[in-house]
Design an enzyme around this catalytic site. Sequence first.
Site, PDB file in Angstrom:
ATOM      1  N   ALA A   1       0.806  -1.220   0.000  1.00 32.02           N
ATOM      2  CA  ALA A   1       0.000   0.000   0.000  1.00 32.02           C
ATOM      3  C   ALA A   1       0.836   1.265   0.000  1.00 32.02           C
ATOM      4  O   ALA A   1       0.335   2.343  -0.310  1.00 32.02           O
ATOM      5  CB  ALA A   1      -0.932   0.002   1.209  1.00 32.02           C
TER       6      ALA A   1
ATOM      7  N   ILE B   1      10.088   1.767   7.852  1.00 31.07           N
ATOM      8  CA  ILE B   1       9.741   2.459   9.082  1.00 31.07           C
ATOM      9  C   ILE B   1      11.001   3.045   9.723  1.00 31.07           C
ATOM     10  O   ILE B   1      11.848   2.307  10.235  1.00 31.07           O
ATOM     11  CB  ILE B   1       9.030   1.513  10.069  1.00 31.07           C
ATOM     12  CG1 ILE B   1       7.812   0.865   9.402  1.00 31.07           C
ATOM     13  CG2 ILE B   1       8.634   2.273  11.331  1.00 31.07           C
ATOM     14  CD1 ILE B   1       6.790   1.855   8.866  1.00 31.07           C
ATOM     15  N   THR B   2      11.124   4.375   9.688  1.00 31.72           N
ATOM     16  CA  THR B   2      12.249   5.050  10.325  1.00 31.72           C
ATOM     17  C   THR B   2      12.180   4.854  11.839  1.00 31.72           C
ATOM     18  O   THR B   2      11.114   4.972  12.435  1.00 31.72           O
ATOM     19  CB  THR B   2      12.206   6.548   9.997  1.00 31.72           C
ATOM     20  OG1 THR B   2      12.260   6.718   8.584  1.00 31.72           O
ATOM     21  CG2 THR B   2      13.389   7.276  10.624  1.00 31.72           C
TER      22      THR B   2
ATOM     23  N   GLN C   1       2.385  19.595  10.113  1.00 34.23           N
ATOM     24  CA  GLN C   1       3.663  19.599  10.819  1.00 34.23           C
ATOM     25  C   GLN C   1       4.624  18.581  10.224  1.00 34.23           C
ATOM     26  O   GLN C   1       5.831  18.848  10.109  1.00 34.23           O
ATOM     27  CB  GLN C   1       3.454  19.307  12.305  1.00 34.23           C
ATOM     28  CG  GLN C   1       4.745  19.332  13.107  1.00 34.23           C
ATOM     29  CD  GLN C   1       4.545  19.749  14.534  1.00 34.23           C
ATOM     30  OE1 GLN C   1       3.949  20.792  14.811  1.00 34.23           O
ATOM     31  NE2 GLN C   1       5.037  18.954  15.472  1.00 34.23           N
ATOM     32  N   GLU C   2       4.112  17.421   9.841  1.00 29.81           N
ATOM     33  CA  GLU C   2       4.978  16.411   9.223  1.00 29.81           C
ATOM     34  C   GLU C   2       5.591  16.944   7.931  1.00 29.81           C
ATOM     35  O   GLU C   2       6.783  16.759   7.669  1.00 29.81           O
ATOM     36  CB  GLU C   2       4.159  15.151   8.944  1.00 29.81           C
ATOM     37  CG  GLU C   2       4.961  14.011   8.353  1.00 29.81           C
ATOM     38  CD  GLU C   2       4.147  12.726   8.197  1.00 29.81           C
ATOM     39  OE1 GLU C   2       4.601  11.827   7.480  1.00 29.81           O
ATOM     40  OE2 GLU C   2       3.058  12.653   8.789  1.00 29.81           O
TER      41      GLU C   2
END
Length: 361
Positions: free
Chosen positions: A134, A161-162, A245-246
């Site tokens: 996805a 995924i960081t 914000q991201e």
Amino acid sequence: MSLKRTLFEPEHELFRESVRAFVAKEVLPRREQHRADRLIDRETWKKAGELGFLGLGVPAQYGGSDIDDFRFNAVLNEELSRIGVAYGSSFGIQVDIIAPYLLRLTTEEQKERWLPGFCSGDIVTAIGMTEPEAGSDLGALKTTAVRNGDGWIVNGSKTFITNGGNADLIVTAARTGGGPKGRGITLFGIEAGMEGFSRGRVLEKVGQHEADTAELFFEDVHVPDELVIGELDGGFKHMMEHLAQERMGSAITNVAHARAALDITLQYAKDRMAFRRPIGSFQHNRFLLADLVTRLDVTQAYVDQCTLAHSKGELSPVDAAKAKWWSSDVQGQVVDACVSCTAATATWRSTRSRTRGWTRG
């Protein structure tokens, strides 16, 4: 020489000095090890916590700095991103992305459970949204959470995924209901050590080697009701509310990274000689570097205005998206041109050497 920025007040610049000292003393000496390990070590996280960098915006009662001004986040992001995008990304996940979820959506019990460790660096966080098939399209989310007694059974996987290889808390999006695209998604606080939760490999990447970008797997993970974050089936709305914000975090990172690359190239153009002259004195390079400085100054002014608007609560997700897209495009232009400028020097010198050889022969 760039235009003087008007975004920051004296207190922000004092904070910048503190961040620079942290970078010089704690981060740079460990950078090569971080790259080799593909992981920012816990000592670095905890030192950032001790200095109050992780708790920006978090009330003092939970161990935070109690500073509700996004410009401080911007300073932290800029200084970390200048030494490597992965640092801005990894710490930005914690300070810019996860912090608002934990502050605005959690219960008092959840705040007491997570925020003190979050601020100290004892709890490293990640956001579990992107999936193998996805991507970041929440409408195509396949990870599921099914009601089971006093909790939920989560099954699925996440990728890219960081902080995923090291995170203690993953704010995880899972599908909890049907309905139209994007609906029926709930956020869960999945903690390291939960039965059925595992990590895959830390991914090999072209860049950002300091970041532990990983795959995550959920196999019948039981998540109690008290670890549901926000509204049931309200995850899509919650994520959309935090997009501005991201996106601004990304825009700030983009400009800071491009600025660092350009500063290195400008110094290189002064120091590197070709045909008995600094390569920066050649007309083509002078025009090229002037163009890059101008593009970056214009972009910096735009991102600064968006940052100020966001710190006042006036920035829309659409305007934040503009800043992210434009700064990403300019970053690519600047970095590509800087690489071309330095590579051209090697080509010139190599060609000249070969030509001299042919002449002598």
